[in-house]
Each structure stands twice: as C-alpha cells, then as structure tokens.
Design a protein around this motif. Structure first.
Motif, PDB file in Angstrom:
ATOM      1  N   ASP A 120       0.827  -1.202   0.000  1.00 29.15           N
ATOM      2  CA  ASP A 120       0.000   0.000   0.000  1.00 29.15           C
ATOM      3  C   ASP A 120       0.868   1.261   0.000  1.00 29.15           C
ATOM      4  N   TYR A 121       0.296   2.325  -0.572  1.00 30.48           N
ATOM      5  CA  TYR A 121       1.019   3.607  -0.667  1.00 30.48           C
ATOM      6  C   TYR A 121       0.067   4.720  -0.238  1.00 30.48           C
ATOM      7  N   GLU A 122       0.514   5.616   0.641  1.00 33.75           N
ATOM      8  CA  GLU A 122      -0.300   6.742   1.092  1.00 33.75           C
ATOM      9  C   GLU A 122       0.464   8.044   0.937  1.00 33.75           C
ATOM     10  N   LEU A 123      -0.291   9.115   0.618  1.00 36.39           N
ATOM     11  CA  LEU A 123       0.312  10.428   0.415  1.00 36.39           C
ATOM     12  C   LEU A 123      -0.665  11.507   0.853  1.00 36.39           C
ATOM     13  N   PRO A 124      -0.275  12.395   1.790  1.00 41.16           N
ATOM     14  CA  PRO A 124      -1.144  13.533   2.137  1.00 41.16           C
ATOM     15  C   PRO A 124      -1.211  14.516   0.971  1.00 41.16           C
ATOM     16  N   ILE A 125      -2.380  15.096   0.754  1.00 41.40           N
ATOM     17  CA  ILE A 125      -2.538  15.967  -0.412  1.00 41.40           C
ATOM     18  C   ILE A 125      -3.539  17.074  -0.119  1.00 41.40           C
ATOM     19  N   ARG A 126      -3.274  18.249  -0.681  1.00 45.54           N
ATOM     20  CA  ARG A 126      -4.163  19.401  -0.563  1.00 45.54           C
ATOM     21  C   ARG A 126      -4.035  20.216  -1.844  1.00 45.54           C
ATOM     22  N   LEU A 127      -5.141  20.502  -2.507  1.00 48.96           N
ATOM     23  CA  LEU A 127      -5.142  21.213  -3.780  1.00 48.96           C
ATOM     24  C   LEU A 127      -5.760  22.591  -3.646  1.00 48.96           C
ATOM     25  N   LYS A 128      -5.235  23.493  -4.439  1.00 45.29           N
ATOM     26  CA  LYS A 128      -5.850  24.802  -4.549  1.00 45.29           C
ATOM     27  C   LYS A 128      -6.982  24.736  -5.571  1.00 45.29           C
ATOM     28  N   LYS A 129      -7.801  25.768  -5.628  1.00 47.14           N
ATOM     29  CA  LYS A 129      -8.916  25.804  -6.554  1.00 47.14           C
ATOM     30  C   LYS A 129      -8.413  25.727  -7.996  1.00 47.14           C
ATOM     31  N   SER A 130      -8.974  24.774  -8.760  1.00 51.57           N
ATOM     32  CA  SER A 130      -8.663  24.545 -10.175  1.00 51.57           C
ATOM     33  C   SER A 130      -7.243  24.042 -10.395  1.00 51.57           C
ATOM     34  N   GLU A 131      -6.520  23.647  -9.340  1.00 49.53           N
ATOM     35  CA  GLU A 131      -5.154  23.139  -9.508  1.00 49.53           C
ATOM     36  C   GLU A 131      -5.180  21.751 -10.127  1.00 49.53           C
ATOM     37  N   ASN A 132      -4.229  21.485 -11.005  1.00 48.72           N
ATOM     38  CA  ASN A 132      -4.076  20.169 -11.630  1.00 48.72           C
ATOM     39  C   ASN A 132      -2.722  19.614 -11.220  1.00 48.72           C
ATOM     40  N   LYS A 133      -2.724  18.652 -10.284  1.00 51.62           N
ATOM     41  CA  LYS A 133      -1.489  18.106  -9.744  1.00 51.62           C
ATOM     42  C   LYS A 133      -1.167  16.779 -10.413  1.00 51.62           C
ATOM     43  N   VAL A 134       0.079  16.615 -10.851  1.00 51.17           N
ATOM     44  CA  VAL A 134       0.523  15.409 -11.545  1.00 51.17           C
ATOM     45  C   VAL A 134       1.388  14.583 -10.589  1.00 51.17           C
ATOM     46  N   LEU A 135       1.067  13.291 -10.440  1.00 51.72           N
ATOM     47  CA  LEU A 135       1.802  12.395  -9.554  1.00 51.72           C
ATOM     48  C   LEU A 135       2.325  11.196 -10.330  1.00 51.72           C
ATOM     49  N   ASN A 136       3.534  10.782 -10.019  1.00 52.36           N
ATOM     50  CA  ASN A 136       4.107   9.538 -10.537  1.00 52.36           C
ATOM     51  C   ASN A 136       4.417   8.648  -9.346  1.00 52.36           C
ATOM     52  N   ILE A 137       3.624   7.589  -9.171  1.00 53.06           N
ATOM     53  CA  ILE A 137       3.667   6.768  -7.960  1.00 53.06           C
ATOM     54  C   ILE A 137       4.331   5.431  -8.277  1.00 53.06           C
ATOM     55  N   LYS A 138       5.269   5.034  -7.404  1.00 45.59           N
ATOM     56  CA  LYS A 138       5.966   3.753  -7.538  1.00 45.59           C
ATOM     57  C   LYS A 138       5.491   2.817  -6.420  1.00 45.59           C
ATOM     58  N   LEU A 139       5.090   1.616  -6.766  1.00 43.16           N
ATOM     59  CA  LEU A 139       4.668   0.630  -5.781  1.00 43.16           C
ATOM     60  C   LEU A 139       5.693  -0.496  -5.680  1.00 43.16           C
ATOM     61  N   LYS A 140       5.892  -0.971  -4.443  1.00 44.43           N
ATOM     62  CA  LYS A 140       6.802  -2.080  -4.200  1.00 44.43           C
ATOM     63  C   LYS A 140       6.022  -3.392  -4.153  1.00 44.43           C
ATOM     64  N   ILE A 141       6.621  -4.458  -4.675  1.00 46.37           N
ATOM     65  CA  ILE A 141       5.958  -5.764  -4.743  1.00 46.37           C
ATOM     66  C   ILE A 141       5.853  -6.372  -3.352  1.00 46.37           C
ATOM     67  N   LYS A 142       4.681  -7.003  -3.077  1.00 40.63           N
ATOM     68  CA  LYS A 142       4.533  -7.797  -1.857  1.00 40.63           C
ATOM     69  C   LYS A 142       5.294  -9.104  -2.041  1.00 40.63           C
ATOM     70  N   GLU A 143       6.251  -9.364  -1.182  1.00 33.05           N
ATOM     71  CA  GLU A 143       7.133 -10.510  -1.369  1.00 33.05           C
ATOM     72  C   GLU A 143       6.506 -11.828  -0.920  1.00 33.05           C
ATOM     73  N   GLN A 144       5.516 -11.794  -0.021  1.00 28.84           N
ATOM     74  CA  GLN A 144       5.018 -13.036   0.577  1.00 28.84           C
ATOM     75  C   GLN A 144       3.630 -13.430   0.097  1.00 28.84           C
ATOM     76  N   GLU A 145       3.138 -12.805  -0.976  1.00 25.10           N
ATOM     77  CA  GLU A 145       1.793 -13.144  -1.437  1.00 25.10           C
ATOM     78  C   GLU A 145       1.794 -13.474  -2.914  1.00 25.10           C
ATOM     79  N   ILE A 146       0.984 -14.457  -3.280  1.00 21.27           N
ATOM     80  CA  ILE A 146       0.742 -14.713  -4.699  1.00 21.27           C
ATOM     81  C   ILE A 146      -0.194 -13.640  -5.207  1.00 21.27           C
ATOM     82  N   SER A 147       0.177 -12.975  -6.279  1.00 22.55           N
ATOM     83  CA  SER A 147      -0.670 -11.902  -6.820  1.00 22.55           C
ATOM     84  C   SER A 147      -1.756 -12.524  -7.672  1.00 22.55           C
ATOM     85  N   GLU A 148      -2.898 -12.804  -7.066  1.00 22.33           N
ATOM     86  CA  GLU A 148      -3.971 -13.525  -7.743  1.00 22.33           C
ATOM     87  C   GLU A 148      -4.651 -12.638  -8.767  1.00 22.33           C
TER      88      GLU A 148
END
Length: 802
Positions: free
Chosen positions: A83-111
C-alpha cells in the motif's frame, strides 16, 4: 399509472447528479508503476476521507477530482503490491501530476489483477466485514442479517437466515463461499429448527451481493447472488465470543516463509432462551454446532492448494405443553387454548469437503480447479396431539382485562411425521480469468452429480366436536396426508464464457460485459442457453456518478423440492423456471456535512416466463410441481449510505414492489405471489458518545408490508387475505474495554481488543405473525390463528481478539 409513477421517480433520480456537480475542485492526474517503471493496471486509487475512488487504466494512468483547500490522504492499493499513502491538498482549479511507484509484496501470490479489479467488483453491493460483529443478531447468521437490510431483500422471520429477493423465494438465491455453491436443507419447516448459517463471520474477508441482473459467471437461479470469500491469513490471529445464546472461537496463523496458512472456527448456539418467548410453552432443546477449517499451501510462485472442510449438526427437540393465543379485534376478540401431548425430535447434519488448486502462470492469467462434496442427512420425527378450546372473548374498555364468554369450538388434532432425506452432491469445475489490456475474459466448465433419497410419511388428523374433519359416514379421513418414497440421481453439465471490455475517453469510462451460460440436465435430457449483458458508465464529472443497465435470461433447473407435488411424489412433467431481468440504475457519490455519502437506485422488471407455483408456511416451501404459471415482478429499490455519524457507516433502504402470477389452466387471472410484499423499509444505524467513543450503539430496524395468505380450504382458487405488517427494532449497546491504542498490563496485555455488549431484541415487543394454525369446525368454518414470532429479549455478549 403504476408505470408512469416509476418513470417519473427514475427521471427525478437521474437528474440529481446534474444539479449537484461541485465547482470548487482541483484535479489529480498521474501514473502508477512498479519499481522497474512497468505500468500497473487495476490499482485502486482512493481518497481515504471520502468515497471518491478510481482504478488505473492499462497504461497505469488515473485522474481524480477532489474539493480544493481541504486536507486529504491519497491511498493506492493493489493485491500484488504494498500500500502507498500520500497527504494531499489542492488549490482551486489546480491540476497536480503524480508519478507513484509501488513495491511488490514478497510473501503473497498476486492472484491476477483482473480478479480484484475495483470496477468489476463494484457491480455488486460490498459489505464491510466489520459490520458482521456489530449488528444485533437473533437469527442464525450475521451475514444474512446484514443482507436483510439491503434494498430488494425481504424477511419476516428473525429466527431464520432465509430471505427473499425481489419477489423470489428462498430457493431462488445463490450463495457461494470461495466459489463453492452452498445448499439449503430440505426438511426444515421453521426458523427455530434452522440452526447456524454455514457462513462463519469470523472467517469472512469479503461480502458481495447482487439482487438481480447478475453476470453469466454466476449460476442458474432466478433472484440473487451472495458471494462470500474467506480469509487467507498472513499472521496469527484469534478471537472468542460468549453470550446467553452460545459461544464461538476461531484462530488463524501462517508459517514464517508464507507458504502454509491455516484457519479454523468453532461455533455453538442455542435458541432456547429466545424460543421461551413464543406462545407455545414447553421444553425447547435446540442445539446447533458448527466446525470449519481451511488450509492453504503455496507450492511455488504460480501454484497453490486450498482445502476447506465444514461439519454442522443441528439438533432440535421440543415437547410442547400449553399454548394460549389471543387474536382478532376488540369488537371480535378470540382466544385459542391448546393442551399438548407428545414431542418432536429433528436432526439435520451436513458436511462439506472442498479442494481448490490455483494456477497463476503470469500476471494476466488465473486458473482454478475446484472439487467439492456436499452431504446432508436430515431426519424429522414428531407425534403431537393438541386438544383445543376456541372461545369468544369479552374485552373490557381500554383492553386491560378479558374473559371468555362463549365457546366456539372444541376439538383435537394429531400431527405425525417420519421424514428422512439423504443427499450427496459432487461438483468439479475449472475456471479461468484472463486479461488482455482493456479486455477481461472469464470462462468455466463443470459437472455436478447429485443423489437424493427421501422417505416422506406425514399426516394430520382433525376432530371437531366429536367428528373427524373432513366428515365421512363410512371411514375416518385424514385432514392432510403425504406419503412417498423418492429417489433421484442426475447429472448437470454447465459452462459459461464472459467478456468485459473497458473503454476510456475524456468524457468517462464505459464498461461493457456480455456472457452466455449453458446448462444440460440429464434428468430431462434438455439443454438451456442463458445470455446476459450489462453496461456501466462512469462520466468524468467532478462528483462521481455511475449509471448501469443490465438484462439477461435466467433459467433455474429445479431442485429436488421444486420437483415435488403437494402429495409428496415427484412431478411427471418437471418444468424449468425462466425469467428475464431488466435493470436500470445509478450510483451517486456526494459530500454532506463534510462527510462521504452514496445514493443508489435501481428500477427493475422481471418477466417470469415460466414459474412453479408454491405456498410458504414459516420457512417451508411446498411446490405445486405439476402446475405451471407465468407472471411478473416490478419495483424500485433505493438506498443511501454514508457517515451519518462521523467515522461510522450507516444506511437506509426502501423497496417498492409488486409481484403477481397467473397459473395456467385455472379459472383465475393474475393473483399475488406468496412473496408479494408491496413495500419494505430497513435501516442499519451506528452511533457513539461524542466525548467517549468507546460507548457505541447499533440499531437494525425493519418495517415490511403485508404478505398474502391463502386458506387451505380453497388454496390458490381464492379465499386469500394478508397478514399484518412486519415491524421490528433490534438494538445493541457496547463498551470497548480494550483496543489497539490501549496500554494494558497483566492479563489484558494478551488482548488486541475486547468489548462487552447488551442486545435488546424486538425493543417494542411487537407480536409479528409468521404463519397461521388453521382450525376447522363441523360446520365447515375455518379459523386462522396467528403463529407469533419472538417477543422482547435481552442478550449479553463478551467478545475478544488476541
């Protein structure tokens, strides 16, 4: 006029989102990928403080609109990644661009990504599993008690886990646990015999429910689907619960390398305390026991095995002594007194063994081989004689006192039964899920073999004023008689294929699903095709709205119960029940009082092309297997849910429905179906003390319309009336003694949480009618004496997690 009203209401509902689009918003766009910059499809993006959510497309991109100048938490989840969490707050009409990287769960089969795709999953109603421990439960199942509060679901019996959906009966509902179909016992006649539901709430990880228009991947029933998934534990957990009505415990654990995990649950329940509030007094001895265990083993990163076994034993012993029931009106008050002799002893044993092999060759494919066996051994024995005294009552002004002033009838009846049923069902299925960019394919093939042996021997003798009823000058006649010895052995061959296409544009997301089922039954040597399809559209508006449209053919191959005629013999001409579902609906997400809410509505029409007529007495269904009918069910379901109280979810449901049938070959036109409940309102509400949230309150409210009843004398040919409305409030209070934030010493340090609760069942102590006892006199008059459900009772409960 009826159709005009529905159209007007639906038009108004669909207009709501157009007038509620927020203006003070900002926008989040971006891409989700893994640590090697590979895009992740199907990642769930959610604003934690609201119900605003979306899923990433095939190239990992997403966009969300949120209110500006507010503090939020953006959470990204995926079954194969951390899981990935990020606090965020936008101004009126703001367009925020995010590039998020996730790490693999090592102990679970990704069904497989597509198996848990957010949009696919949201076709059904999702229930948070934490509610299963919060709702006051007097019936045999916490999951079913929650389901009864949803729109389109009706139940007039708090002792039973059974429910009807949109005019259907109990036998028209599909229930799955880990993709294994669950079967309902055959011989159970009343809620007090029913015992524990097979669904153990301690083991549940997810609950999905559809009240109609469901996909082709589900089976061949006419009404609804309840899809339960059990947990796959990753660490040690345990719980225990003790109350005046029973006890339960469960534990789970996993090996350090994550390859082996296991879980088991044991439950015991007795309804003796509740049953003592019924009109019929005597010695009640209901004892229900259930044990379930699951073992999961991962051979490697692509192959795993899952074992599930379940054993349940329901013993019901009853020795009635006396019954006194007052009924009627103040101007026409009646009273029935019955003195009993004899007893009833029933036993219902069932067990399930299942094994599933899961093969995950790559991130886009997921294949399961599922084999299971179900066995049920049911026995019903009773010999009960009742001597009754029916009298007219004088009720004093104000209704405070009453006394018998005139005898209307004296008589005797004897009920006898020696019924036994053995059932074995074997299933073998292969299912596959495959993802090709924005195309999702599901398929399955399977075979089911069932063997049933049933001995039926039951009758009733009635005597009124010294004469047997019905009256005969030459012989003694029974008022009711069923005698048969049936054996059934048959095979079912079934298959389905289903495709879902995702189309995305700047205007929104469109999800198209089409599927086809095929079912061949060797008993009548006929095959049946059932096409089904749906459209889901999510426009790219600031406030999230979802529109949906579905239609399909649903064909129910008869169960053993449906094959029987009233006399207990198998119908020589077994009919397949057929219905076409048309469903149109919407979901609208909005914010009120700075808290998230969702309003949903569905307008539906079920064209019942071929159905089998039946009667219901308590929870027992008696089919007219040699008759056929046609009919319809139409209605509107509304639901609003959200944080009426900050931090807790509550909801209210309203259903308006009409269901009628026309039995072919009789002289009647359309008549109400036995489940024709014109309206139903239910609510689940949670609250807590503002200054001390460890004190909590949970309320379940039900108000349902009158169900039709036919007199046994004339049956479906006439003489019907409606039983009173069903009204009930169950209230629960709890005090949290230990939680995860507590600093505990001594013995309490071993507990993750602990709470004590007080449940008040039937707060208003209302006499709800579930069925009728029919008394005949020598003149041919029939009297309907109501059988009431449970009165007000208290239950104390202690629950702990380790």
């Amino acid at each position: 006029m009826y159709q005009t009203l529905y159209r007007s209401v639906l038009f108004f509902i669909f207009l709501i989102p157009f007038f509620c689009i927020a203006q003070n918003t900002g926008k989040i766009t971006g891409k989700v990928s893994d640590t090697e910059n590979n895009p992740i499809k199907g990642a769930h993006i959610k604003i934690v403080e609201t119900n605003i959510a979306t899923s990433t497309s095939s190239n990992g991109s997403f966009d969300l609109a949120i209110d500006s100048d507010k503090n939020y938490t953006l959470k990204v989840t995926h079954i194969a990644f951390q899981d990935y969490e990020l606090p965020i707050r936008l101004k009126k009409s703001e367009n925020k661009v995010l590039n998020i990287k996730l790490k693999i769960k090592e102990q679970e089969i990704s069904e497989v990504t597509v198996e848990t795709d957010k949009i696919i999953r949201d076709k059904n109603i999702s229930i948070d599993k934490k509610h299963l421990k919060q709702i006051p439960v007097s019936s045999s199942g916490a999951v079913e008690q929650i389901i009864k509060t949803l729109p389109g679901v009706n139940s007039n019996n708090e002792l039973s886990s059974q429910y009807s959906v949109r005019g259907g009966n109990f036998d028209e509902n599909l229930v799955y646990i880990n993709e294994i179909e669950i079967y309902r016992p055959n011989l159970i006649r009343s809620g007090q015999q029913e015992g524990l539901s097979v669904i153990n709430p301690d083991l549940v990880s997810s609950v999905q429910f559809s009240s109609g228009g469901f996909d082709a991947k589900y089976g061949d029933k006419l009404s609804s689907v309840l899809d339960i998934k059990y947990k796959t534990p990753a660490k040690f957990e345990a719980s225990a619960e003790l109350s005046l009505m029973g006890a339960s415990t469960h534990f789970a654990n996993a090996s350090k390398n994550g390859k082996l995990s296991y879980m088991a649950g044991l439950r015991y329940k007795t309804n003796r305390y509740l049953l003592n509030s019924l009109d019929t007094k005597g010695e009640y001895e209901p004892n229900y026991t259930d044990f379930q265990a699951l073992v999961n083993y991962k051979f490697n990163s692509v192959l795993s095995m899952h074992l599930w076994t379940s054993f349940s034993q329901n013993k019901y012993s009853f020795e009635p002594e006396y019954r006194s029931t007052s009924f009627g009106t103040i101007s026409n008050a009646l009273n029935l007194d019955i003195y009993f002799d004899g007893n009833e002893k029933d036993e219902f044993n069932s067990n399930i063994q299942a094994v599933t092999f899961k093969y995950h060759p790559n991130s886009n494919s997921f294949i399961r081989l599922i084999g299971n066996r179900y066995e049920s051994i049911e026995e019903e024995k009773y010999d009960i004689m009742g001597q009754y005294y029916l009298s007219d009552l004088f009720v004093s002004q104000g209704g405070s006192q009453s006394e018998s002033v005139e005898n209307l009838g004296i008589g005797t009846f004897i009920d006898h039964a020696r019924n036994k049923l053995d059932q074995e069902v074997y299933n073998m299925d292969i299912k596959g899920d495959h993802s090709f960019d924005d195309l999702f394919i599901q398929w399955g093939v399977g075979v089911k073999k069932e063997d049933i042996s049933n001995r039926i021997n039951e009758w009733q003798y009635q005597d009124s004023a010294g004469y047997s009823v019905p009256v005969s000058d030459s012989k003694v006649l029974l008022a009711y008689n069923r005698n048969a010895n049936n054996k059934i052995s048959s095979k079912h061959y079934k298959s389905f294929v289903q495709a879902t296409q995702m189309l995305e544009s700047k205007k929104g997301e469109l999800q198209l699903t089409g599927g086809l089922r095929y079912h061949y039954w060797d008993y009548n040597k006929k095959g049946y095709f059932s096409p089904r399809g749906s459209i889901h559209y999510i426009p790219n508006w600031d406030n999230k709205v979802k529109f949906k449209l579905s239609a399909g053919l649903y064909q129910q191959v008869p169960s053993y119960r449906e094959m029987l005629m009233i006399d207990g013999n198998i119908s020589p001409d077994v009919k397949i029940q057929k219905a076409i579902h048309y469903v149109i609906g919407q979901e609208y997400y909005f914010t009120a009082w700075n808290r998230p809410f969702k309003f949903s509505s569905e307008l539906y029409y079920k064209d019942l092309l071929s159905i089998t007529p039946y009667d219901i007495e308590n929870v027992r269904i008696r089919y007219y297997g040699d008759q056929e009918a046609e009919g319809y069910t139409t209605g509107l379901d509304l639901r609003i849910n959200g944080e009426f109280v900050p931090g807790t979810e509550s909801w209210a449901s309203l259903s308006i429905m009409k269901s009628e049938e026309n039995i072919k070959g009789d002289k009647m036109s359309f008549i109400p179906r036995p489940t024709d409940q014109r309206f139903n309102f239910s609510m689940f509400f949670q609250d807590y003390l503002p200054n001390n949230p460890s004190y909590k309150m949970h309320l379940a409210l039900f108000y349902a319309g009158k169900l039709p009843v036919w007199t046994p004398k004339r049956g479906k040919d006439g003489g019907s009336f409606r039983m009173p409305n069903y009204r009930r409030i169950d209230l629960g209070f709890s005090k949290v003694l230990v939680d995860e934030k507590s600093i505990n010493k001594g013995l309490l340090r071993h507990f993750k949480s602990m709470w004590i609760g007080l449940e008040v069942f039937n707060v208003l102590d209302i006499n709800n009618t579930v069925s009728y006892l029919w008394i005949n006199d020598i003149s041919g008059n029939q009297y309907a004496i109501p059988n009431y459900l449970t009165g007000r009772k208290l239950n104390v409960k202690l629950s702990a997690k380790f």
